[in-house]
Every structure is written in structure tokens, then in C-alpha cells.
Enzyme design. Structure first.
Site, short mmCIF file in Angstrom:
data_model
loop_
_atom_site.label_atom_id
_atom_site.label_comp_id
_atom_site.label_asym_id
_atom_site.label_seq_id
_atom_site.Cartn_x
_atom_site.Cartn_y
_atom_site.Cartn_z
N LYS A 17 0.80 -1.31 -0.09
CA LYS A 17 -0.33 -0.64 -0.26
C LYS A 17 0.69 1.20 0.47
O LYS A 17 0.86 1.80 -0.70
CB LYS A 17 -1.34 -0.40 1.40
CG LYS A 17 -2.21 -1.23 1.41
CD LYS A 17 -3.06 0.04 2.29
CE LYS A 17 -1.93 -0.71 3.96
NZ LYS A 17 -1.66 -2.09 4.77
N ARG A 93 -10.27 1.68 8.52
CA ARG A 93 -10.43 0.21 8.45
C ARG A 93 -10.83 -0.37 9.32
O ARG A 93 -10.28 -1.42 10.37
CB ARG A 93 -8.65 0.70 8.99
CG ARG A 93 -6.99 0.80 9.07
CD ARG A 93 -6.44 0.46 10.06
NE ARG A 93 -5.42 -0.42 10.39
CZ ARG A 93 -3.97 -0.05 9.38
NH1 ARG A 93 -3.74 1.32 8.90
NH2 ARG A 93 -2.72 -0.83 9.42
N ARG A 130 11.14 -5.78 5.30
CA ARG A 130 10.42 -4.60 4.74
C ARG A 130 11.17 -3.16 5.96
O ARG A 130 11.70 -3.35 7.16
CB ARG A 130 9.31 -3.83 5.46
CG ARG A 130 8.38 -2.48 5.36
CD ARG A 130 7.45 -2.32 5.07
NE ARG A 130 7.04 -2.48 6.49
CZ ARG A 130 5.30 -2.32 6.63
NH1 ARG A 130 4.46 -1.94 5.57
NH2 ARG A 130 4.59 -2.64 7.49
N ARG A 174 -1.48 -7.29 13.78
CA ARG A 174 -1.96 -6.28 12.68
C ARG A 174 -2.81 -7.09 11.64
O ARG A 174 -3.33 -7.23 11.67
CB ARG A 174 -1.21 -5.55 13.03
CG ARG A 174 -0.46 -4.46 13.31
CD ARG A 174 0.72 -4.34 13.14
NE ARG A 174 1.57 -3.32 11.80
CZ ARG A 174 1.84 -3.69 11.19
NH1 ARG A 174 3.16 -4.61 11.64
NH2 ARG A 174 2.69 -4.05 9.92
P1 AMP Z 1 0.31 1.25 8.47
O1 AMP Z 1 1.97 2.08 8.79
O2 AMP Z 1 -0.89 1.87 7.97
O3 AMP Z 1 0.46 0.06 8.93
O4 AMP Z 1 -0.17 1.84 10.09
C1 AMP Z 1 0.39 1.55 11.69
C2 AMP Z 1 -0.32 1.62 12.86
O5 AMP Z 1 -1.01 3.29 12.53
C3 AMP Z 1 -1.40 0.54 12.63
O6 AMP Z 1 -0.89 -0.14 13.37
C4 AMP Z 1 -2.76 1.19 13.64
O7 AMP Z 1 -1.94 1.16 15.16
C5 AMP Z 1 -2.08 3.21 13.33
N1 AMP Z 1 -2.76 2.84 12.31
C6 AMP Z 1 -3.17 3.79 11.37
N2 AMP Z 1 -3.91 4.30 10.41
C7 AMP Z 1 -5.24 3.43 11.50
C8 AMP Z 1 -6.52 3.90 11.75
N3 AMP Z 1 -7.21 4.23 10.59
N4 AMP Z 1 -7.15 3.62 12.57
C9 AMP Z 1 -6.33 2.54 13.56
N5 AMP Z 1 -5.27 3.45 13.97
C10 AMP Z 1 -4.71 3.51 12.65
#
Ligand code: AMP
Length: 226
Positions: A17, A93, A130, A174
Site C-alpha cells: 500500500k 480500517r 521491509r 495487525r
Molecule cells: P500502517 O503504517 O498503516 O501499517 O499503520 C501503523 C499503525 O498506525 C497501525 O498498526 C495502527 O496502530 C495505527 N493506525 C494507522 N491507521 C489507522 C487507522 N485508520 N485506524 C486505527 N489505527 C491506525
């Protein structure tokens, strides 16, 4: 190319993504809005907000809806996103986040929600290799896409590191949360005629070509007279 785009990207952790969102944001010349990057920047800044967010991020838990929704509302109502569009990465999400987003974006809505599909074994392999830039969020892979100079970001010269939440237990959590909270959004957006599911396998260029073709096809279809 028809500039401007209003795109949401869904997909499991490690589906690509972030990489594809950066590429689409350059292609359509629109801001890349990543909730994960925003939280990581807040954590690095040492602010009280960052301090609160950190415990959720490190454990692989979702930040509560009301916090994320407030943050996205603020970002998506700025001039650049309201005029040109956005590539939204990591949001929504959960179904309540999706409902809030569609309400916020009335009356224009989104052009397309892209679900990047990838199997779990590829995801685990990609997450283990990564690396990300701690300043601009650019993504690298120690295996097939390392930075030109080890540890230094090609884009901004920032430090390239492994994410704190790319640990085995946080990854497992996650992925569980993805299945429980985020996967239902696939049907939710499909029922609204907004979803395209595209394969995330192949080189980053191949995936980008696939995504751009689909976005252009949808944008073309939406033009008056088509
Ligand atoms: P990502 O970089 O998108 O994998 O996001 C990293 C972390 O940020 C996630 O594991 C959540 O802890 C938090 N996070 C990011 N986007 C959201 C969202 N839309 N809702 C809730 N937590 C989020």
C-alpha cells in the site's frame, strides 16, 4: 493523463500500500495521506499526542476511531486535498471510519477504492525485509529494493530503519485485526460500487501500471458523456 484523483487503498500489511500510494500520489500529483506515517511522525516528535499513539502502534493495536477520524477530517478538509484529491493509505480500517469518510467526502465521494490482494506467506516475507525512511516514510526492502546507500533514504537522505511494529507479535496482531476489522470493508465498498481488487504480486512497476490503468478506466467512465 488526467490529473487529480480521489483514491483509497486497502490491503493487508505488506501488500505494498505505502509503496503504491507514493507512486500514485506522484502520478496524479495529489497528496499522499497516510495515517500510519502521521502517527509515526507524531511519535518521533515526542508530542503528547505521539506519546498516546505510541502504545497502540508498538502493540500493533488500532488507534481508537475517534482519534483517527479527527486527524483525517483535519487533513482532508485542507485546500490541497479538497481541490486536487488524495491517495488515502491506511484509512479507513473499520466500518465506522468508512462511514465517517463517505460522509466527510460528500458530495464528490471517491473515484475508486483499490484493494491490493496478496497471500499471507508473501506478506510475512515482505514484512521481514521491509525498511522505511524515518523522515519521509519511503519504503525499501533489504532483499530486492534497498536504498542506494545503506541506511540512507534515496528520496530525502533520512535514516532508513526497520519499523518498531514490524516485530513478530505486532505483525501477528495487525494481521488478526486486519481480518476482523478491515477485511469487512471490502464487501462494504463493493456493495457501493466503488471497489476494484487488483493483484499485488509482481514488481512495483507492474503493480503501479495495473493500478493506474484501473484508476484511469474508472475516471474515464465517470466523465460526462462517457
Ligand atoms: P500502517 O503504517 O498503516 O501499517 O499503520 C501503523 C499503525 O498506525 C497501525 O498498526 C495502527 O496502530 C495505527 N493506525 C494507522 N491507521 C489507522 C487507522 N485508520 N485506524 C486505527 N489505527 C491506525
Amino acid at each position: 493523463m488526467n490529473p487529480g484523483a480521489r483514491i483509497v487503498i486497502l490491503g493487508k500489511q505488506g501488500a505494498g500500500k505505502g509503496t503504491q500510494a507514493v507512486r500514485l500520489s506522484r502520478h496524479y500529483v495529489v497528496p499522499h495521506v497516510s495515517t500510519g506515517d502521521t502517527f509515526r511522525a507524531a511519535v518521533r516528535s515526542g508530542s503528547e499526542f505521539g506519546h498516546k499513539a505510541r502504545k497502540f502502534l508498538d502493540a500493533g493495536e488500532l488507534v481508537p476511531d475517534e482519534i483517527v477520524i479527527g486527524m483525517v477530517r483535519e487533513r482532508l478538509t485542507r485546500d490541497d486535498t479538497t481541490h486536487r484529491g488524495f491517495i488515502l493509505d491506511g484509512f479507513p480500517r473499520t466500518v465506522p471510519q468508512a462511514e465517517d469518510l463517505m460522509q466527510l467526502l460528500q458530495p464528490t465521494g471517491v473515484d475508486l477504492v483499490i484493494n491490493i490482494e496478496i497471500d499471507t506467506s508473501s506478506v510475512l516475507r515482505r514484512l521481514a525485509s521491509r525498511r522505511v525512511c524515518s523522515d519521509c516514510g519511503a519504503n525499501y526492502s533489504v532483499g530486492d529494493n534497498p536504498p542506494r546507500v545503506r541506511g540512507i533514504c534515496d528520496v530525502c537522505g533520512g535514516e532508513v530503519v526497520q519499523r518498531d511494529d514490524d516485530t513478530e507479535s505486532a505483525i501477528r496482531r495487525r494481521l488478526e485485526l486486519y481480518e476482523r476489522e478491515t477485511a469487512p470493508l471490502i464487501e462494504w465498498f463493493e456493495a457501493r460500487g466503488l471497489l476494484a481488487t487488483l493483484e499485488g504480486t509482481g514488481s512495483p512497476d507492474e503493480v503501479t501500471d495495473r493500478l493506474v490503468s484501473e484508476v484511469d478506466r474508472r475516471k474515464q467512465r465517470a466523465l460526462p458523456g462517457c
